[in-house]
Design a protein around this motif. Sequence first.
Motif, PDB file in Angstrom:
ATOM      1  N   ARG A  93       2.197  -2.380  -3.418  1.00 11.57           N
ATOM      2  CA  ARG A  93       2.418  -3.441  -2.429  1.00 11.57           C
ATOM      3  C   ARG A  93       1.319  -4.501  -2.521  1.00 11.57           C
ATOM      4  NH1 ARG A  93       4.506  -4.419   2.741  1.00 11.57           N
ATOM      5  NH2 ARG A  93       3.006  -5.382   4.151  1.00 11.57           N
ATOM      6  N   ALA A  94       0.080  -4.070  -2.558  1.00 13.83           N
ATOM      7  CA  ALA A  94      -1.041  -5.010  -2.658  1.00 13.83           C
ATOM      8  C   ALA A  94      -0.959  -5.797  -3.964  1.00 13.83           C
ATOM      9  CB  ALA A  94      -2.374  -4.266  -2.567  1.00 13.83           C
ATOM     10  N   TRP A  95      -0.592  -5.118  -5.053  1.00 14.82           N
ATOM     11  CA  TRP A  95      -0.472  -5.792  -6.343  1.00 14.82           C
ATOM     12  C   TRP A  95       0.598  -6.876  -6.278  1.00 14.82           C
ATOM     13  CZ3 TRP A  95       3.234  -6.430 -10.155  1.00 14.82           C
ATOM     14  CH2 TRP A  95       2.773  -6.839 -11.406  1.00 14.82           C
ATOM     15  N   LEU A  96       1.750  -6.564  -5.688  1.00 11.34           N
ATOM     16  CA  LEU A  96       2.838  -7.539  -5.582  1.00 11.34           C
ATOM     17  C   LEU A  96       2.439  -8.742  -4.735  1.00 11.34           C
ATOM     18  CD1 LEU A  96       5.916  -5.179  -5.209  1.00 11.34           C
ATOM     19  CD2 LEU A  96       5.554  -6.856  -7.030  1.00 11.34           C
ATOM     20  N   PHE A  97       1.784  -8.509  -3.601  1.00 12.98           N
ATOM     21  CA  PHE A  97       1.362  -9.621  -2.758  1.00 12.98           C
ATOM     22  C   PHE A  97       0.323 -10.489  -3.474  1.00 12.98           C
ATOM     23  CE2 PHE A  97       3.508  -7.476   0.662  1.00 12.98           C
ATOM     24  CZ  PHE A  97       3.907  -8.520   1.484  1.00 12.98           C
ATOM     25  N   LYS A 130      -1.614  -7.983   2.930  1.00  8.43           N
ATOM     26  CA  LYS A 130      -1.012  -9.104   2.234  1.00  8.43           C
ATOM     27  C   LYS A 130      -1.498  -9.194   0.789  1.00  8.43           C
ATOM     28  CE  LYS A 130      -0.549 -11.906   6.384  1.00  8.43           C
ATOM     29  NZ  LYS A 130       0.883 -12.123   6.415  1.00  8.43           N
ATOM     30  N   GLY A 131      -2.425  -8.308   0.400  1.00 12.07           N
ATOM     31  CA  GLY A 131      -2.915  -8.300  -0.963  1.00 12.07           C
ATOM     32  C   GLY A 131      -3.956  -9.369  -1.246  1.00 12.07           C
ATOM     33  N   VAL A 132      -4.534  -9.947  -0.188  1.00 16.14           N
ATOM     34  CA  VAL A 132      -5.504 -11.021  -0.362  1.00 16.14           C
ATOM     35  C   VAL A 132      -6.869 -10.462  -0.684  1.00 16.14           C
ATOM     36  CG1 VAL A 132      -6.618 -12.980   0.766  1.00 16.14           C
ATOM     37  CG2 VAL A 132      -4.202 -12.546   1.146  1.00 16.14           C
ATOM     38  N   LEU A 134       8.007  -9.955   0.759  1.00 14.10           N
ATOM     39  CA  LEU A 134       7.390 -10.852  -0.233  1.00 14.10           C
ATOM     40  C   LEU A 134       7.974 -12.260  -0.110  1.00 14.10           C
ATOM     41  CD1 LEU A 134       7.351  -8.546  -3.387  1.00 14.10           C
ATOM     42  CD2 LEU A 134       5.350  -9.411  -2.168  1.00 14.10           C
ATOM     43  N   TRP A 135       9.293 -12.339   0.112  1.00 13.69           N
ATOM     44  CA  TRP A 135       9.934 -13.645   0.253  1.00 13.69           C
ATOM     45  C   TRP A 135       9.407 -14.366   1.491  1.00 13.69           C
ATOM     46  CZ3 TRP A 135      13.181 -15.955   3.863  1.00 13.69           C
ATOM     47  CH2 TRP A 135      13.734 -17.173   3.456  1.00 13.69           C
ATOM     48  N   ARG A 136       9.285 -13.644   2.612  1.00 14.53           N
ATOM     49  CA  ARG A 136       8.747 -14.272   3.838  1.00 14.53           C
ATOM     50  C   ARG A 136       7.318 -14.745   3.616  1.00 14.53           C
ATOM     51  NH1 ARG A 136      11.652 -10.035   6.158  1.00 14.53           N
ATOM     52  NH2 ARG A 136       9.793  -8.763   6.369  1.00 14.53           N
TER      53      ARG A 136
END
Length: 170
Positions: free
Chosen positions: A61-65, A165-167, A21-23
């Motif tokens: 993961r998708a939600w966080l991105f 990436k959750g886009v 997430l940081w990257r």
Amino acid sequence: MTTSQREAALQGLHDRHAAELWRFALRLTRDPQVAEDVVQESLLRAWRDPALGTRTEPQARAWLFTVVRNLVVDRWRSAANRHEVAGIDFVEAGVADRSGEVLDRWLIADALGSVSREHRQVIAAAYYEGRTVAEIAAELRVPEGTVKSRLHYGLRSLRLVLQEKGVTSP
């Protein structure tokens, strides 16, 4: 869900996703401190989210991105980030806000870097240069069917990268 279970779930999310997430945030913001702030805010929102323990790993993961992306967009659009003075309108009337479009271009350019060179080549020729399948095939000296296949599988790979990436939603 008890407090200790929520803490364990959040710690697990942090351990599995914080670095990536940081990257991702760093690529969007180009500022390590802002990227760290965005990741912390996204994990804070995960903590506050009532569905914290109910999502599957890919959904979380998708939600966080998505949260990271939205936080970056919000920061980018904020008046404080652009150092605007309240009450003074420097933008001409009728000029549309294109910040979402710019961010989408960054995300797509980043995602294109993840697909193979052959796929990226035909996607760029078809969608960015507006060339036909026949023109691309002639330049690359491959059959038109190969160009169509590369376009199909390249776009499919691009869609998967953007989903990771959750886009986009699956």
